[in-house]
Scaffold this active site. Sequence first.
Site, short mmCIF file in Angstrom:
data_model
loop_
_atom_site.label_atom_id
_atom_site.label_comp_id
_atom_site.label_asym_id
_atom_site.label_seq_id
_atom_site.Cartn_x
_atom_site.Cartn_y
_atom_site.Cartn_z
N SER A 409 38.57 47.34 23.27
CA SER A 409 39.76 47.87 22.60
C SER A 409 39.61 47.83 21.10
CB SER A 409 41.00 47.02 22.93
OG SER A 409 41.04 46.65 24.25
N HIS A 430 37.67 54.12 26.41
CA HIS A 430 38.80 53.19 26.26
C HIS A 430 39.94 53.62 27.18
CE1 HIS A 430 42.08 51.22 23.60
NE2 HIS A 430 41.65 50.40 24.52
N GLU A 442 40.60 57.28 25.54
CA GLU A 442 39.97 57.51 24.23
C GLU A 442 38.46 57.48 24.44
OE1 GLU A 442 42.77 55.94 20.58
OE2 GLU A 442 41.82 54.41 21.79
N ASN A 480 45.43 52.10 18.92
CA ASN A 480 45.78 50.72 18.57
C ASN A 480 45.80 50.49 17.06
OD1 ASN A 480 46.23 49.96 21.16
ND2 ASN A 480 44.25 48.99 21.48
P1 NAD Z 1 39.88 40.31 32.14
O1 NAD Z 1 39.76 38.97 31.54
O2 NAD Z 1 41.00 40.61 33.07
O3 NAD Z 1 38.53 40.68 32.91
C1 NAD Z 1 37.24 40.46 32.39
C2 NAD Z 1 36.35 40.14 33.59
O4 NAD Z 1 34.99 40.21 33.18
C3 NAD Z 1 36.56 38.74 34.15
O5 NAD Z 1 36.88 38.84 35.50
C4 NAD Z 1 35.22 38.05 33.95
O6 NAD Z 1 34.91 37.15 34.98
C5 NAD Z 1 34.29 39.24 33.91
N1 NAD Z 1 33.02 38.98 33.21
C6 NAD Z 1 32.82 38.29 32.08
N2 NAD Z 1 31.49 38.31 31.76
C7 NAD Z 1 30.86 39.02 32.72
C8 NAD Z 1 29.52 39.39 32.96
N3 NAD Z 1 28.55 39.01 32.12
N4 NAD Z 1 29.24 40.13 34.04
C9 NAD Z 1 30.22 40.50 34.90
N5 NAD Z 1 31.52 40.18 34.72
C10 NAD Z 1 31.83 39.45 33.65
O7 NAD Z 1 39.88 41.33 30.92
P2 NAD Z 1 40.48 42.82 30.88
O8 NAD Z 1 41.88 42.77 30.45
O9 NAD Z 1 40.11 43.52 32.12
O10 NAD Z 1 39.66 43.43 29.66
C11 NAD Z 1 38.33 43.83 29.77
C12 NAD Z 1 37.96 44.70 28.57
O11 NAD Z 1 38.83 45.82 28.53
C13 NAD Z 1 38.10 44.02 27.24
O12 NAD Z 1 37.08 44.47 26.37
C14 NAD Z 1 39.47 44.47 26.76
O13 NAD Z 1 39.59 44.46 25.35
C15 NAD Z 1 39.48 45.90 27.27
N6 NAD Z 1 40.82 46.47 27.46
C16 NAD Z 1 41.82 45.75 28.01
C17 NAD Z 1 43.07 46.34 28.20
C18 NAD Z 1 44.22 45.58 28.85
O14 NAD Z 1 45.36 46.04 28.74
N7 NAD Z 1 43.96 44.48 29.51
C19 NAD Z 1 43.27 47.68 27.83
C20 NAD Z 1 42.21 48.40 27.31
C21 NAD Z 1 40.98 47.79 27.11
#
Ligand code: NAD
Length: 706
Positions: A409, A430, A442, A480
């Site tokens: 993000s 994104h 995005e 954002n």
């Molecule tokens: P989350 O914490 O729910 O999920 C991340 C997952 O990645 C976890 O389950 C973790 O165990 C796993 N993980 C970590 N390292 C790993 C690896 N080396 N190999 C495999 N799995 C691994 O996080 P999220 O909210 O899903 O966010 C993930 C990404 O998406 C981030 O970069 C975040 O900024 C982006 N994002 C999030 C949102 C949102 O609203 N949550 C929106 C847009 C973008």
Amino acid sequence: MTLDLCSVNEGVALITLDRPPLNTLGLPLRRHLDDALHAAMADDAVRAVVITGAGRGFSGGGDITEFDLPSGGHAPLPGPQLDQLEASPKPVVAAMHGFALGGGLELALACHARVAHANTQVGLPEVQLGLVPGAGGTQRLPRLIGVEQALNMVLRGSTHSAASLRDSGLFDRVTDGDVVREAMALARALADSGVLRRTGALPCRMDNVQAFTAFVRGGLKTAPGGSTAPLACVDCVEAAATQPLRKGLDVEAAAFQRLRHSPQFAGLRHVFLAERRAAHLQDLPPGTQTRQVRRVAVIGGGTMGSGIAMAMANAGLSVLLVERDPAVLERALRTLRAHYESLAQRGKLSSETAFARIALVAGAVDYDGVSQADLVIEAVFEDLAVKREVFERLDAVAKPGAILASNTSMLDLNAIAAFTRRPQDVLGLHFFSPAQVMKLLEVVRGADTAPDVLATAMALARKIGKTAVVSGVCEGFIGNRMLESYLMQAGLLLDEGALPQQVDRAIEAWGMAMGPFRMCDMAGNDLGAKIRAARIERDPTRVYSGTFDRLVALGRFGQKAGRGWYDHISGQRTPTSSAEVQALVEAQSAQLGLQRRAISDAQIVDRLLLALANEGFKILEEGIAQRASDIDVVYTAGYGFPRWRGGPMFQVEQRGLGDVLAAMQRFSDGPAYQRADHFWRPAPLLVRLAEQGATLHSLDNTSEAA
Ligand code: NAD
């Protein structure tokens, strides 16, 4: 008969609508149709006429880019042209395939018979643009399929396959065969019979129609200032059932004229066209080919990873979901199964489709299967060290030519690309949460992203039903980054005298889906605090209201904690305002030595909107967004900005940039703003355009021509 107008076969003239890509019924095609019909009527050898469409479909409808042009008012106008067609002494049959939408379907309705291929998509989507159908659709459709079903279609602007409307009365024949051949045969038979069924002459009755329409009107929710088109649709269909055809057509024409001059139509049309424009990359080298994407790997099975996996499976792509934690993987796959099973149970998907989608997603805790993927989407923790580990690994295992995408993000995509030896294959995708639902995507273009990688991402977005916008690399990308300025301004409003509930109420009444404070409570105030801290570290001149930190210090993390800017009482849908938060806000003003004052709702809206737009101008000037209208797409598709308001950039353009500058100057003069003086420093591009008396629109045209 002139052969270039139509061809004649055994007494049946075939008129082809041929204006790629959609056969829109702008002036050139209306003229062609008129000339061809006249020629057919004048030719004694012609006993009947068939109208068909060239290429992918029958007709996509009227040309909405024509509305403001003089040609939009030139004869033949759609309504009178169709009245004339319906009155024709020789039978006219529509032969439909692909799509017959809006004016295209209205043309078919005015014909004496309709033959459709079973896959043809039909509908009257005008209401989605804030209009009513303007060429007899609301009068003729109920005469063929009944008042209730017609009103349903017109009100929703929904499209349906001809197969699903097989028994509705809309079609004389629905076929899997050759529509033109069958339409020709039907046209001949009609000519032989000498009997013509004119749609407009059919009765249109319904018992207690007024009670029915009153019930429908009662159920329509109109956002304040929002589109009145749905109500007008009800008026028109009611007129079809209660008045003679001519009167009904007049009611429809008057509603159409009124609505086409409404600001709602202007906003909705702007977004409609902006979404189509956003799909085009400005500087794509000619002949750029897309890469093939059949297999996708998603890294990270958390909130975003599992949503992205579903978005891919929904489009029939096979997905490998890689998650380091076996328990999390198991949970993600369970949730995914439950999601599809529930859709099947509620009749939203056939169990066959639900099962097929579940079968498309496999899980793994290692990277072994990643080498098969054409596209890998990373969705692990938002931490550059973790991203590094993942991208170095992907670089080692992914096949040559695989596209490597990050769902980050806020992080620097160029830094992520540099973790690999193939930055040309890296880009940002994104997604927004929940990824299987939210429309916006995005597409983040890194410094080295190859054109074919970008083109592939745009094609993929279309395939998975997302509205894609290209963004350059900057903190927060388009959406954002602008949101941060908006939230900053929301905080400054609190310091000066507003309360969170007033700010939310004002902007929601204006049309935003959710006010800034309700949104923060949903996203988590602790998360917001982390983002703010990182931003302030990079740029200490940023001015955030201290109320944000005071809130977090009280443990008011938001919805998940039951308390944030509001109290969230379980079982209650609407949050309640909190005396503790009010005291906190007042204490902050006192600490700043500010005398709290009443701020009008209008000023709240103005300040929030201009905060968004000013950042938008900076984004545009830096080349982060390709065009101003792309920014509007980001906000309407992803941030709950009302479509009928057209987006933040459209709003300021409509208002006049000189006026916008003057308002910003007034805001920065307020005593509370001495400490936030630079907040309202206008973007240089805004100043330049205002001084030149130029418009954002002219900028779009110049850059597109370049
Ligand atoms: P989350 O914490 O729910 O999920 C991340 C997952 O990645 C976890 O389950 C973790 O165990 C796993 N993980 C970590 N390292 C790993 C690896 N080396 N190999 C495999 N799995 C691994 O996080 P999220 O909210 O899903 O966010 C993930 C990404 O998406 C981030 O970069 C975040 O900024 C982006 N994002 C999030 C949102 C949102 O609203 N949550 C929106 C847009 C973008």
